[in-house]
Design a protein around this motif. Structure first.
Motif, short mmCIF file in Angstrom:
data_model
loop_
_atom_site.label_atom_id
_atom_site.label_comp_id
_atom_site.label_asym_id
_atom_site.label_seq_id
_atom_site.Cartn_x
_atom_site.Cartn_y
_atom_site.Cartn_z
N THR A 142 42.91 32.28 42.24
CA THR A 142 43.15 32.53 40.82
C THR A 142 43.11 34.02 40.51
O THR A 142 42.05 34.64 40.57
N PRO A 143 44.27 34.62 40.19
CA PRO A 143 44.29 36.01 39.74
C PRO A 143 43.69 36.08 38.34
O PRO A 143 43.92 35.19 37.51
N VAL A 144 42.95 37.13 38.06
CA VAL A 144 42.23 37.23 36.80
C VAL A 144 42.58 38.54 36.09
O VAL A 144 42.38 39.63 36.64
N TYR A 145 43.12 38.40 34.87
CA TYR A 145 43.43 39.59 34.08
C TYR A 145 43.48 39.22 32.59
O TYR A 145 44.31 38.42 32.17
N LYS A 146 42.54 39.76 31.82
CA LYS A 146 42.48 39.55 30.37
C LYS A 146 42.50 38.07 30.00
O LYS A 146 43.31 37.63 29.18
N VAL A 147 41.60 37.30 30.59
CA VAL A 147 41.59 35.86 30.33
C VAL A 147 40.18 35.35 30.01
O VAL A 147 39.86 34.19 30.28
N GLU A 148 39.33 36.20 29.47
CA GLU A 148 37.96 35.78 29.20
C GLU A 148 37.90 34.55 28.31
O GLU A 148 36.96 33.75 28.40
N ARG B 220 35.68 40.72 29.61
CA ARG B 220 34.48 40.11 30.19
C ARG B 220 34.78 39.22 31.39
O ARG B 220 33.90 38.51 31.88
N SER B 221 35.99 39.24 31.88
CA SER B 221 36.36 38.34 32.97
C SER B 221 35.49 38.54 34.20
O SER B 221 35.10 37.57 34.87
#
Length: 625
Positions: free
Chosen positions: A15-21, A54-55
Motif C-alpha cells: 500500500t503506497p501512502v500519500y496524504k491519506v490520513e 499524519r499518515s
C-alpha cells in the motif's frame, strides 16, 4: 510444494501512502480483519511516499502492533509507481495485491481468492475480484459484466474481459521479477503494469465471490481538471502506456492481441470525449490528437465497435479519428442497416432511442412535450416526422447544447431538442415519430423516456393529469380526454401488473392516494431531507419553510430519530418518521417538495420503486443550495 515453502506468507499487500490520513486506518483494518488470518498468512508493506500529513504516525502505530507482519518503508515523494516498486525486494508472500490507501477489502476476500489461485496457478498469473464503489457511488464498476461466474478466462478468445487495475487484482510474486511499474506514468500506470503481466499467458482468473471496495471520492472534479492540464496526460500516457503495450505485444507476438487492443481502446474511449482545447494550447492538442490517431491504427474496427462501455457516437468518432475523415459520409444503406466496411453501425428498424421524451405535462387542455433527437447521423442525411390525428409534419428542432457530443476538437455531434404542443380534444389520438433516411428509408420508430417522464415500460403504465390520460403502446403515444371514474379502470389494470411483477407492496399507497386526493383541501409542503442526517444549522429546509410558509398550508418534516433539528422544525409543522407509511402517503399528496441540493438524489422515499409510482408525482420540487 517447493515453491510453496519459499514464501513465508500466502499474501503480501503493498500500500503506497500519500496524504491519506483520513482513510488509511480503514484500509489497513480491512486487511487485518481478513478471515484467512492476518498474522499467519498476510504480510503488509506500507510505503510512505513522502506524505506530509499524519499518515506516518498511523503506519508506525500498526507496524508496532504487528512487527512481524507489517513492514514500514519511507522515501521521498516520487509517485505511486516508485512507491510500489520500493516494496518489491521486501515481498515475502506468494500472491501480491497492490491495495490503494483509500480502498478496502471485504473480510472474506483473501480466504476466497487463495484456494482458487492455488487450484489455477499453472493457468494464470493474475486473479481479479469484483469491484464495488463506495462513498461517492454505490454500484459496481463498468467491467462487472466479467463476473457472471468464477473462472479462468482465455483472453485471446474473450478479449473484452480486460483487467485494468492492480488494486482489485492479485499477482504471483514470482512474475514480479520480470516487471516493474513505470515511474514515468501518472495516469494508467496500473493498467499498463497489469496488462504487461497478462501478456505472458494471456489468461485471467476471475472470482465473483471476492469483493474489493473502491472509494469514489465525492470531490473528484478538481482532480480531473488538474489531470487534463497535466503534460503527463498528453505525452507520457500515450507513450508509456498505450504505445508501450502495443510495442511489447509486437515484440512478443508480432501482432497486438485483441485484449490489449480492447484495454487501450477502453482508455481512449474516455479520452476522445474530452474537448482538450479548453485545457491546453492548440499545438499541444494537435500533437496529442496525432498520438491518438497513431495508436488507433493498431486497433481493429470491430474491437472499437465491440466496446461495451462506449456510446455509439463515440465509436463513430473513434473510427473517424482512425481514418482522419468523417466516416459517416461513407455509410452504405442495406435493408434498414447502416454499414461501414461491412460492419453494422446501426439498424434503423430496431433502434428504440433515436427519440427521447424528457418532459410531459398537461395544462390548459394541451399536452406539452419536450424531447431530444439522439443520433450521430449527419443532420443532412435524415429527417424526423411526427404524425398526429393523421397529419404528418417535419419535426422542428433547436440546438440543445447540454447534449452536444464532445470530441478532441470540440463539438462532434450537436444536441438537438424539440417541443410539441398538442390540444387534447374530445377524441382519442396518438402521436408517432418516423425517420426518413436519405429519402430511401421511411419507417416509424420507437421512442424512449427520460427518467423524469411519469411513465415506465410496463404495458399498463399511464399518466393522468387535468382529465387527460396518456399511455404508450409500442410506437404510439396515446392521449384521451377522460373522467376520474374511467381512469380507475386503467388504475385497476396497472395495479394488477404491479401485483403480477412482484411490486404488490406499492398497491396500498396507490389506493390511499386515490381516496385522499379527492378529500384533500389544503396545500401540503414536505421537506424531504432526513433531519437526523442534516449537519447544517439552521437546517436549510427548516429555514426555507419558516420564511416562505403561508396561511392554510400544512407543512411536514421527516426524521429517523430525535435530534435538535426536530425541535426546531416542530415550530413550523409536524415531524414524521422517515420512511413511514404516512411519510410516503404525504409525499404523494404534496404540492411542494423542498430538498437541499446535497440530498436531492435521496429525495424519492420510494427509492428504486419510485419508477412505478412517479405517475402520481405532481408536486413542484424546490432545490435549496
Amino acid at each position: 510444494m517447493e515453491a510453496q515453502k519459499a514464501y513465508q506468507y500466502k499474501f503480501t499487500v503493498v500500500t503506497p501512502v500519500y496524504k491519506v490520513e483520513e482513510y488509511l486506518e480503514e484500509t489497513i483494518e480491512s486487511v487485518l480483519n481478513q478471515t484467512i488470518g492476518f498474522e499467519e498468512n498476510i504480510q503488509m508493506i506500507l510505503v510512505n511516499d513522502g506524505s506530509p500529513d499524519r499518515s506516518e504516525e498511523i503506519c508506525l502505530k500498526y507496524q508496532k502492533q504487528y512487527p512481524d507482519n507489517i513492514i514500514y518503508l519511507k522515501k521521498e515523494n516520487g509517485g505511486v509507481s516508485s512507491a510500489r516498486n520500493e516494496s518489491f525486494p521486501h515481498i515475502q508472500g506468494k500472491y501480491v495485491n497492490f491495495l490503494d490507501s483509500d480502498d478496502k477489502w471485504a473480510a472474506d476476500a483473501f480466504e476466497i481468492i487463495y484456494p482458487f489461485f492455488e487450484k489455477n496457478q499453472n493457468k494464470t498469473d493474475v486473479v481479479g475480484a469484483r469491484k464495488r464503489f463506495f462513498e461517492g457511488r454505490n454500484d459496481y464498476h463498468h467491467l462487472d459484466y466479467k463476473f457472471e461466474t468464477t473462472k479462468v478466462v482465455y483472453l485471446q478468445t474473450q478479449y473484452d474481459y480486460v483487467q485494468l487495475d492492480v488494486t482489485s487484482s492479485f499477482v504471483k510474486a514470482e512474475v514480479l521479477k520480470r516487471h516493474r511499474f513505470c515511474t514515468e506514468l501518472k495516469y494508467g500506470e496500473d493498467s499498463a503494469f497489469i496488462n504487461e503481466v497478462l501478456l505472458e499467458k494471456c489468461t485471467l482468473g476471475l472470482v465473483c465471490e471476492a469483493l474489493h471496495y473502491y472509494r469514489k471520492r465525492k470531490n473528484e472534479t478538481s482532480a480531473l481538471q488538474n489531470e487534463l492540464k497535466s503534460d503527463s496526460y498528453y505525452v507520457n500516457s500515450p507513450k508509456y502506456y498505450h504505445k508501450a503495450l502495443i510495442e511489447k505485444s509486437l515484440e512478443q507476438y508480432k501482432t497486438v492481441p485483441e485484449f490489449i487492443q480492447y484495454a487501450v481502446m477502453y482508455d481512449l474511449g474516455w479520452r476522445i470525449r474530452k474537448d482538450i482545447r479548453s485545457y491546453v494550447t492548440d499545438d499541444r492538442a494537435e500533437s496529442y490528437k496525432k498520438h491518438i490517431q497513431e495508436i488507433l491504427q493498431y486497433i481493429e474496427e470491430r474491437v472499437i465497435m465491440n466496446q461495451r462501455i462506449m456510446y455509439k457516437d463515440a465509436m463513430i468518432y473513434a473510427l473517424s479519428l482512425k481514418y482522419d475523415r468523417d466516416i459517416r459520409k461513407e455509410i452504405i444503406y442495406d435493408m434498414g442497416k447502416l454499414l461501414f466496411h461491412n460492419i453494422e453501425l446501426l439498424n434503423l428498424s430496431q433502434t428504440s432511442n433515436i427519440i427521447i421524451l424528457t418532459s410531459m405535462e398537461v395544462k390548459d387542455q394541451t399536452v406539452c412535450l419536450e424531447g431530444r433527437v439522439n443520433t450521430w447521423l449527419p443532420e443532412e442525411d435524415y429527417e424526423i416526422y411526427t404524425e398526429v390525428k393523421g397529419k404528418r409534419s417535419p419535426l422542428s428542432c433547436f440546438d440543445l447544447k447540454e447534449f452536444d457530443k464532445m470530441g478532441l476538437d470540440g463539438v462532434c455531434h450537436k444536441g438537438r431538442g424539440f417541443r410539441l404542443e398538442i390540444p387534447v380534444g374530445k377524441k382519442e389520438w396518438d402521436l408517432t415519430f418516423s425517420i426518413w433516411y436519405r429519402n430511401i428509408y421511411r419507417k416509424k420508430v420507437r421512442f424512449a423516456f427520460d427518467s423524469t417522464i411519469p411513465l415506465n415500460d410496463e404495458e399498463t403504465s399511464y399518466y393522468y393529469q387535468n382529465f387527460c390520460l396518456i399511455r404508450k403502446d409500442k410506437k404510439r403515444l396515446i392521449c384521451k380526454h377522460m373522467g376520474r371514474r374511467e381512469r380507475l379502470e386503467y388504475e385497476k389494470a396497472y395495479q394488477s401488473t404491479l401485483a403480477r411483477t412482484g411490486r404488490k407492496n406499492l398497491i396500498p399507497f396507490r389506493k390511499w392516494y386515490m381516496l385522499l386526493k379527492e378529500l384533500k383541501k389544503k396545500e401540503i409542503w414536505l421537506a424531504a431531507d432526513n433531519l437526523s442526517q442534516c449537519q447544517e444549522s439552521p437546517v436549510p429546509a427548516v429555514q426555507y419553510l419558516s420564511e416562505k410558509r403561508k396561511a392554510g398550508t400544512r407543512m411536514y418534516f421527516v426524521s429517523e430519530k430525535s435530534c435538535p433539528a426536530v425541535k426546531e422544525a416542530g415550530k413550523y409543522g409536524k415531524v414524521l418518521a422517515y420512511g413511514s407509511f404516512r411519510h410516503k402517503i404525504l409525499f404523494l399528496l404534496s404540492d411542494k417538495i423542498i430538498v437541499s441540493g446535497k440530498h436531492k438524489d435521496d429525495m424519492d422515499v420510494f427509492g428504486e420503486q419510485g419508477t412505478y409510482m412517479k405517475d402520481l408525482y405532481q408536486f413542484e420540487t424546490v432545490f435549496l443550495e
